[in-house]
Design a protein around this motif. Structure first.
Motif, mmCIF file in Angstrom:
data_model
loop_
_atom_site.group_PDB
_atom_site.id
_atom_site.type_symbol
_atom_site.label_atom_id
_atom_site.label_comp_id
_atom_site.label_asym_id
_atom_site.label_seq_id
_atom_site.Cartn_x
_atom_site.Cartn_y
_atom_site.Cartn_z
ATOM 1 N N MET A 224 0.848 -1.191 0.000
ATOM 2 C CA MET A 224 0.000 0.000 0.000
ATOM 3 C C MET A 224 0.886 1.245 0.000
ATOM 4 S SD MET A 224 -2.946 -1.217 2.716
ATOM 5 C CE MET A 224 -3.963 0.222 2.376
ATOM 6 N N PRO A 225 0.450 2.329 -0.629
ATOM 7 C CA PRO A 225 1.294 3.524 -0.718
ATOM 8 C C PRO A 225 1.780 4.047 0.618
ATOM 9 C CG PRO A 225 -0.581 3.679 -2.215
ATOM 10 C CD PRO A 225 -0.805 2.458 -1.404
ATOM 11 N N VAL A 226 0.937 3.951 1.645
ATOM 12 C CA VAL A 226 1.352 4.481 2.943
ATOM 13 C C VAL A 226 2.573 3.744 3.481
ATOM 14 C CG1 VAL A 226 -0.182 2.980 4.301
ATOM 15 C CG2 VAL A 226 0.525 5.212 5.219
ATOM 16 N N HIS A 227 2.702 2.451 3.177
ATOM 17 C CA HIS A 227 3.865 1.695 3.637
ATOM 18 C C HIS A 227 5.145 2.222 3.004
ATOM 19 C CE1 HIS A 227 0.903 -1.862 4.342
ATOM 20 N NE2 HIS A 227 0.901 -1.022 5.356
ATOM 21 N N HIS A 228 5.076 2.549 1.737
ATOM 22 C CA HIS A 228 6.245 3.108 1.058
ATOM 23 C C HIS A 228 6.586 4.486 1.617
ATOM 24 C CE1 HIS A 228 6.467 -0.027 -2.083
ATOM 25 N NE2 HIS A 228 5.161 -0.070 -1.930
ATOM 26 N N VAL B 28 11.403 6.640 7.347
ATOM 27 C CA VAL B 28 12.353 5.959 8.242
ATOM 28 C C VAL B 28 13.767 6.091 7.690
ATOM 29 C CG1 VAL B 28 13.096 3.698 9.105
ATOM 30 C CG2 VAL B 28 10.683 4.351 9.229
ATOM 31 N N GLU B 29 13.909 5.889 6.368
ATOM 32 C CA GLU B 29 15.240 5.917 5.762
ATOM 33 C C GLU B 29 15.847 7.315 5.746
ATOM 34 O OE1 GLU B 29 14.864 4.064 1.958
ATOM 35 O OE2 GLU B 29 14.761 2.029 2.788
ATOM 36 N N ASN B 30 15.000 8.364 5.647
ATOM 37 C CA ASN B 30 15.580 9.709 5.656
ATOM 38 C C ASN B 30 15.628 10.335 7.040
ATOM 39 O OD1 ASN B 30 13.024 10.920 6.229
ATOM 40 N ND2 ASN B 30 12.548 11.115 4.044
ATOM 41 N N GLY B 31 15.216 9.554 8.060
ATOM 42 C CA GLY B 31 15.379 10.001 9.432
ATOM 43 C C GLY B 31 14.277 10.873 9.980
ATOM 44 N N THR B 32 13.167 11.027 9.264
ATOM 45 C CA THR B 32 12.078 11.854 9.771
ATOM 46 C C THR B 32 11.029 11.055 10.535
ATOM 47 O OG1 THR B 32 10.844 11.647 7.687
ATOM 48 C CG2 THR B 32 12.381 13.508 7.900
ATOM 49 N N LEU B 33 11.173 9.723 10.574
ATOM 50 C CA LEU B 33 10.255 8.867 11.322
ATOM 51 C C LEU B 33 11.058 7.752 11.970
ATOM 52 C CD1 LEU B 33 7.267 8.033 11.983
ATOM 53 C CD2 LEU B 33 7.358 6.597 9.934
ATOM 54 N N LEU B 34 10.846 7.544 13.259
ATOM 55 C CA LEU B 34 11.517 6.462 13.964
ATOM 56 C C LEU B 34 10.754 5.168 13.727
ATOM 57 C CD1 LEU B 34 13.727 5.557 15.965
ATOM 58 C CD2 LEU B 34 12.102 6.032 17.811
ATOM 59 N N GLY B 35 11.425 4.160 13.208
ATOM 60 C CA GLY B 35 10.745 2.910 12.926
ATOM 61 C C GLY B 35 11.712 1.853 12.448
ATOM 62 N N PRO B 36 11.216 0.633 12.211
ATOM 63 C CA PRO B 36 12.066 -0.474 11.753
ATOM 64 C C PRO B 36 12.369 -0.371 10.271
ATOM 65 C CG PRO B 36 9.792 -1.188 11.847
ATOM 66 C CD PRO B 36 9.812 0.225 12.367
ATOM 67 N N ARG B 37 13.325 -1.157 9.817
ATOM 68 C CA ARG B 37 13.604 -1.254 8.385
ATOM 69 C C ARG B 37 12.448 -1.995 7.710
ATOM 70 N NH1 ARG B 37 18.039 -3.277 8.918
ATOM 71 N NH2 ARG B 37 19.404 -1.546 8.376
ATOM 72 N N TRP B 38 11.998 -1.471 6.577
ATOM 73 C CA TRP B 38 10.866 -2.064 5.866
ATOM 74 C C TRP B 38 11.349 -2.830 4.638
ATOM 75 C CZ3 TRP B 38 5.382 -1.210 6.499
ATOM 76 C CH2 TRP B 38 5.059 -0.456 7.632
ATOM 77 N N VAL B 39 10.819 -4.032 4.449
ATOM 78 C CA VAL B 39 10.978 -4.791 3.211
ATOM 79 C C VAL B 39 9.558 -5.075 2.731
ATOM 80 C CG1 VAL B 39 11.863 -6.858 2.116
ATOM 81 C CG2 VAL B 39 13.148 -5.787 3.981
ATOM 82 N N ILE B 40 9.167 -4.478 1.611
ATOM 83 C CA ILE B 40 7.763 -4.442 1.208
ATOM 84 C C ILE B 40 7.538 -5.265 -0.058
ATOM 85 C CG2 ILE B 40 5.847 -2.937 0.559
ATOM 86 C CD1 ILE B 40 7.289 -0.668 2.014
ATOM 87 N N GLY B 41 6.573 -6.172 0.012
ATOM 88 C CA GLY B 41 6.194 -6.949 -1.159
ATOM 89 C C GLY B 41 5.163 -6.221 -1.995
ATOM 90 N N GLY B 42 5.061 -6.589 -3.250
ATOM 91 C CA GLY B 42 4.024 -6.039 -4.109
ATOM 92 C C GLY B 42 2.681 -6.689 -3.805
ATOM 93 N N MET B 43 1.627 -6.186 -4.452
ATOM 94 C CA MET B 43 0.318 -6.840 -4.312
ATOM 95 C C MET B 43 0.463 -8.297 -4.736
ATOM 96 S SD MET B 43 -2.685 -4.179 -5.461
ATOM 97 C CE MET B 43 -2.197 -4.136 -7.172
ATOM 98 N N LEU B 44 -0.142 -9.198 -3.963
ATOM 99 C CA LEU B 44 0.028 -10.613 -4.264
ATOM 100 C C LEU B 44 -0.505 -10.932 -5.655
ATOM 101 C CD1 LEU B 44 -2.838 -12.443 -3.906
ATOM 102 C CD2 LEU B 44 -2.471 -11.738 -1.538
ATOM 103 N N ILE B 45 0.159 -11.879 -6.293
ATOM 104 C CA ILE B 45 -0.223 -12.333 -7.631
ATOM 105 C C ILE B 45 -0.796 -13.737 -7.499
ATOM 106 C CG2 ILE B 45 0.556 -12.817 -9.976
ATOM 107 C CD1 ILE B 45 2.869 -10.877 -9.512
#
Length: 269
Positions: A1-5, A11-28
């Motif tokens: 979902m767009p919000v996850h990205h 998180v990666e640019n340091g403006t939100l504290l959170g875990p590292r994200w590995v995001i899958g695409g919509m299931l096929i």
């Protein structure tokens, strides 16, 4: 979902504290899908062209991997695999019901969620049961009802020789208990610990940054004493493993320095 990205970017640019994200695409998934009418966005593909287009869409959406699902036929699965290779994007998810687990593994699938396909792959009646799976019709009310009896037949026909061809490491939910069971099954404590640290890092393509204990990784990888048993990692263990997130070494911490079975260095995939 767009919000996850969006969260991942923050998180990666340091403006939100959170875990590292590995995001899958919509299931096929193939057709008919288990997810019809359940409100989840997904790709339901009926042709090889549609399968390839779904892979390209996953990449365009910024997914880290393509997620394959249960109802993909073998031809559709092959199309997904081929297009994922062309697009240089990993694929992971369910082992499709009509695809042998070893075939999917050899094709390069990175993970098999929920260990789907394992019961069939370790049965000496695998070919027969996979043929039966192809005849299963999806019940929109209870899509898994017809699979249960086949899985029970697979469990009843478990064969150790088949299992030895399949299993390497499958770390999962009950981490501390699983580490102990892996050692009881024959792994050394170091290899069991690697199953929960180094191997997941390799799977994610992050083994140059996490999963090992080295100076540049001190921010996340510290423990109180050298590990001598997997029970050391559990709460209340005699030598508790305690990863620390911070900018400096804890005052009373020692760096872990196992003297044998050091992790092998591999290139990032």
């Amino acid at each position: 979902m767009p919000v996850h990205h969006q969260w991942r970017d923050r998180v990666e640019n340091g403006t939100l504290l959170g875990p590292r994200w590995v995001i899958g695409g919509m299931l096929i998934d193939g057709s008919p899908s288990f997810w019809n009418g359940r409100g989840l966005p997904f790709h339901e593909v009926k042709t090889e062209d549609e399968a390839r287009a779904a892979v390209r869409r996953s990449k365009e959406d910024g997914a880290d991997f393509v997620k394959v699902y249960s109802q993909l036929s073998l031809p559709l699965y092959r199309a997904v695999v081929d297009e994922a290779r062309r697009q240089r994007i990993p694929f992971a998810g369910h082992c499709p019901n009509m695809v042998a687990l070893t075939r999917a593994s050899n094709a390069g699938q990175r993970s098999f969620e929920h260990l789907l396909g394992t019961l069939f792959a370790t049965s000496d009646r695998e070919a027969e049961l996979l043929r039966a799976m192809r005849e299963v019709k999806v019940d929109p009310v209870d899509p898994l009802r017809q699979m249960g009896p086949l899985e029970l037949r697979a469990a009843d026909s478990y064969h150790p020789a088949k299992a030895s061809e399949v299993f390497a490491l499958f770390p999962g939910f009950g981490l501390h208990d699983e580490l102990t069971m892996l050692v009881r099954a024959g792994l050394t404590p170091m290899r069991a610990l690697q199953a929960a640290t180094l191997e997941p890092a390799r799977y994610l393509g992050l083994d140059d940054r996490i999963g090992t204990v080295k100076r540049e990784n001190w921010r996340i990888s510290w423990c109180w004493t050298p590990i001598r048993s997997t029970t050391s990692t559990a709460p209340g263990g005699s030598t508790p493993l305690s990863p620390v997130v911070g900018s400096s070494r804890p005052k009373n911490a020692r760096r872990c320095s196992p003297t044998s079975e050091r992790p092998r260095r591999t290139r990032r995939p």
